[in-house]
Design a protein around this motif. Structure first.
Motif, PDB file in Angstrom:
ATOM      1  N   GLY A 143     -31.560  59.936  79.626  1.00 24.58           N
ATOM      2  CA  GLY A 143     -32.867  59.992  78.974  1.00 24.58           C
ATOM      3  C   GLY A 143     -32.854  59.059  77.781  1.00 24.58           C
ATOM      4  O   GLY A 143     -33.784  58.271  77.560  1.00 24.58           O
ATOM      5  N   SER A 144     -31.764  59.120  77.036  1.00 21.65           N
ATOM      6  CA  SER A 144     -31.620  58.237  75.880  1.00 21.65           C
ATOM      7  C   SER A 144     -31.274  56.814  76.309  1.00 21.65           C
ATOM      8  O   SER A 144     -31.800  55.837  75.761  1.00 21.65           O
ATOM      9  N   ARG A 169     -21.473  62.928  73.572  1.00 19.52           N
ATOM     10  CA  ARG A 169     -20.151  63.356  74.044  1.00 19.52           C
ATOM     11  C   ARG A 169     -19.186  62.192  74.023  1.00 19.52           C
ATOM     12  O   ARG A 169     -19.398  61.205  74.739  1.00 19.52           O
ATOM     13  N   VAL A 188     -26.627  64.890  72.028  1.00 16.56           N
ATOM     14  CA  VAL A 188     -25.522  65.325  72.877  1.00 16.56           C
ATOM     15  C   VAL A 188     -24.594  64.124  73.073  1.00 16.56           C
ATOM     16  O   VAL A 188     -24.485  63.546  74.148  1.00 16.56           O
ATOM     17  N   GLY A 217     -25.744  60.406  78.621  1.00 10.35           N
ATOM     18  CA  GLY A 217     -27.018  60.869  79.171  1.00 10.35           C
ATOM     19  C   GLY A 217     -27.984  59.700  79.287  1.00 10.35           C
ATOM     20  O   GLY A 217     -27.960  58.775  78.489  1.00 10.35           O
ATOM     21  N   CYS A 220     -34.647  62.476  73.280  1.00 13.24           N
ATOM     22  CA  CYS A 220     -34.160  63.753  72.751  1.00 13.24           C
ATOM     23  C   CYS A 220     -33.612  63.637  71.330  1.00 13.24           C
ATOM     24  O   CYS A 220     -32.462  63.988  71.069  1.00 13.24           O
ATOM     25  N   CYS A 235     -26.008  70.266  77.774  1.00 10.50           N
ATOM     26  CA  CYS A 235     -27.198  69.703  78.426  1.00 10.50           C
ATOM     27  C   CYS A 235     -26.936  69.578  79.918  1.00 10.50           C
ATOM     28  O   CYS A 235     -25.816  69.264  80.325  1.00 10.50           O
ATOM     29  N   GLN A 236     -27.985  69.826  80.711  1.00 13.79           N
ATOM     30  CA  GLN A 236     -27.808  69.752  82.170  1.00 13.79           C
ATOM     31  C   GLN A 236     -27.497  68.335  82.641  1.00 13.79           C
ATOM     32  O   GLN A 236     -26.867  68.148  83.674  1.00 13.79           O
ATOM     33  N   ASP A 237     -27.939  67.320  81.898  1.00 14.41           N
ATOM     34  CA  ASP A 237     -27.529  65.956  82.242  1.00 14.41           C
ATOM     35  C   ASP A 237     -26.135  65.755  81.676  1.00 14.41           C
ATOM     36  O   ASP A 237     -25.969  65.453  80.498  1.00 14.41           O
ATOM     37  N   CYS A 275     -28.418  60.396  72.574  1.00  9.37           N
ATOM     38  CA  CYS A 275     -29.080  61.597  72.060  1.00  9.37           C
ATOM     39  C   CYS A 275     -28.097  62.367  71.186  1.00  9.37           C
ATOM     40  O   CYS A 275     -26.950  61.963  71.021  1.00  9.37           O
ATOM     41  N   LYS A 290     -40.169  66.667  78.558  1.00  8.56           N
ATOM     42  CA  LYS A 290     -40.026  66.134  77.207  1.00  8.56           C
ATOM     43  C   LYS A 290     -40.426  64.675  77.259  1.00  8.56           C
ATOM     44  O   LYS A 290     -40.236  64.002  78.272  1.00  8.56           O
ATOM     45  N   GLY A 322     -31.936  68.825  75.499  1.00 10.10           N
ATOM     46  CA  GLY A 322     -30.566  69.000  75.048  1.00 10.10           C
ATOM     47  C   GLY A 322     -30.271  70.426  74.650  1.00 10.10           C
ATOM     48  O   GLY A 322     -29.269  70.688  73.993  1.00 10.10           O
TER      49      GLY A 322
HETATM   50  S1  SF4 Z   1     -31.165  62.406  76.640  1.00  9.00           S
HETATM   51 FE1  SF4 Z   1     -29.358  63.611  76.090  1.00  9.00          FE
HETATM   52  S2  SF4 Z   1     -30.097  65.612  75.427  1.00  9.00           S
HETATM   53 FE2  SF4 Z   1     -31.759  64.566  76.515  1.00  9.00          FE
HETATM   54  S3  SF4 Z   1     -31.598  65.303  78.621  1.00  9.00           S
HETATM   55 FE3  SF4 Z   1     -30.428  63.391  78.511  1.00  9.00          FE
HETATM   56  S4  SF4 Z   1     -28.302  63.972  78.009  1.00  9.00           S
HETATM   57 FE4  SF4 Z   1     -29.638  65.739  77.606  1.00  9.00          FE
END
Ligand code: SF4
Lengths: 193, 281
Positions: B149-150, B275, B273, B147, B184, B68-70, B271, A106, A130
């Motif tokens: 990625g964000s 939490r 997700v 997470g 994401c 999410c895996q992360d 993102c 992604k 996600g």
């Molecule tokens: S940015 Fe958020 S949704 Fe995307 S992989 Fe990381 S934890 Fe998961």
């Protein structure tokens, strides 16, 4: 899962197949793909630079950028959605030169990756970031084939069935991350243009 | 006021209890924001992405598998009452809770002990803990599993006071647009304004711990949050960057007093997700 507008595709696939795919195509991918992310890429490149054979056939391979959560409850794998692809950009042109055909991740890719994709005939797919629980259901088997010490970052061979993907960048360099938002803005009229 | 002898095991157990549900059950506020987004979304790719994400929440909750895996790095805000005395080390207690929670719920271990030598600690510790002293004899525990990625798309800038509100707006919009698909989207945006280089980033992180859609208590900033959200959702980035209306679910601002020469701003991206949990102990 299969619905109208989806193209079924089997991995690995060859250059002709790759060149037939178009940015924006919605794909259900089945077959064999390999998981690799940051630390695994570093190891793979070091190994190639030493002139050694890679632990899986790179020719026509599809790599899935993912670091899954541990498998539970009799599943093949835990949550398994895509990670950000741009972190792999420094390594990717070299892998494309060696025959890598598809990547699942992604996020953006850099110009050097897109250039190599055009030259070699490769595709970049996105899986939904996600959506790891949903994607996990499409993974039937997972086996660590190298670098187990890397934990979640180990190299795994996956057998997948109908994983829902979107072609983001095709072998002509068309990019849905540019065209998709632009198309939406155009439907909203000048005020947002 | 009498001093309360606080058993740090309470902290350990609360953190341990939170890890699994945080990973598998999306908080109600986020789910509602996503359902609302799905109702008004008009991008064709966007509509199917949002449907997939809502589906994913459901699968995660019923099959007890992480959304999410992360499964993130644990971020803790502790508001400690001045009348509290800990009977042990609260940092150790929190890390023990993380260790147990991540192991018992089979979550992903995503932490390296050193940023350059990069060896995984194997138990998702340590957590990032920020402590604030407040009146009373309670301990408020705010838990996030962030997470990255964000997180990686977040930015900080030291603006000039003359840049003002419009400067902050440009910076936030630019950050959200550049984050694009990497974060994401749909994203949740935490904005810190004021303070200093270090404090403004923490304010932005704290903003992310608010419930999605909960407005700032000061109407001036509540208005600014609304208008930033509108602007971000005109960029067209859309869910997963494929084009659409729903780039962000909410914008939360936290402000701090600052120096006459400064206008620090930090934009911490989360993102969908998102939490977060809170418990008063
Ligand atoms: S940015 Fe958020 S949704 Fe995307 S992989 Fe990381 S934890 Fe998961």
């Amino acid at each position: 899962m299969a619905g109208p507008g989806f193209i079924s595709l089997e991995a690995p696939f060859d250059e002709t197949k790759a060149r037939s795919l178009r940015s924006g195509d919605r794909i259900l991918l089945s077959g064999t793909v390999y998981t690799l992310r940051d630390a695994g890429h570093k190891r793979l490149i070091e190994l190639l630079n030493r002139g050694e054979e890679p632990p899986f056939p790179l020719q026509d391979a599809v790599i899935y950028y993912v670091g899954p959560s541990p498998a539970t409850g009799g599943r093949a794998i835990g949550s398994a959605g895509p990670t950000t692809a741009s972190r792999m950009d420094p390594y990717t042109p070299q892998l494309l030169e060696r025959g890598l055909r598809g990547m699942i991740g992604k996020g953006y890719r850099d110009a050097s990756v897109i250039e190599a994709m055009k030259r070699m005939g490769a595709v970049y797919f996105a899986a939904t970031g996600g959506a790891g629980a949903l994607l996990s259901r499409t993974i039937l088997q997972a086996e660590v084939i190298a670098w187990e010490d890397l934990g979640t970052e180990a190299l795994r061979r996956l057998t997948i069935r109908e994983m829902p993907l979107t072609v983001i960048i095709d072998s002509q360099g068309r990019n849905l991350y540019e065209d998709g938002p632009r198309a939406w803005r155009e439907t909203q009229g000048d005020e947002n243009g | 006021m009498a001093i309360r002898e606080f058993q740090v095991d309470l902290l350990r157990d609360a953190v341990e209890r939170m890890c699994g549900p945080a990973a598998c059950d999306m908080p109600e506020d986020v789910r509602q924001a996503m359902e609302e987004a799905a109702r008004i979304e008009d991008g064709p790719n966007a509509r199917s992405v949002l449907a997939e994400l809502l589906d994913n929440y459901q699968i995660a909750a019923t099959e007890r598998i992480p959304v999410c895996q992360d499964t993130g790095m644990v971020v803790i805000f502790l508001d400690v009452g001045l009348d509290v005395h800990f009977n042990g080390d609260p940092y150790q207690a929190i890390n023990e809770g993380v260790r147990r929670g991540y192991r018992d719920s089979s979550l992903r271990m995503s932490i390296v002990g050193d940023p350059l030598r990069r060896v995984n600690t194997g138990d998702n510790t340590p957590a990032l803990v920020s402590v604030r002293l407040v009146p009373g004899d309670r301990v408020t525990l705010t838990f996030m599993a962030k997470g990255f990625g964000s997180e990686n798309t977040s930015r900080l800038a030291m603006l000039r006071p003359a840049d003002g509100l419009e400067g902050v707006r440009r910076f936030v919009l630019d950050t959200a647009a550049k984050a694009g698909p990497n974060a994401c989207p749909p994203i949740v945006v935490g904005v810190g304004i004021g303070g200093s280089f270090d404090q403004v980033a923490l304010a932005a992180k704290r903003a992310l711990s608010r419930d999605t859609g909960q407005a700032h208590s000061d109407p001036f900033y509540a208005d600014f949050e609304r208008s930033l959200l509108e602007d971000i959702n005109k960029t067209g980035v859309g869910p997963q960057g494929l084009g659409g209306r729903t780039t962000a679910l909410s914008v939360a601002i936290e402000v701090l007093p600052t120096h006459i020469a400064a206008l620090p701003v930090a934009c911490n991206i989360n993102c969908h997700v998102a939490r977060h949990m809170k418990e008063v102990l």
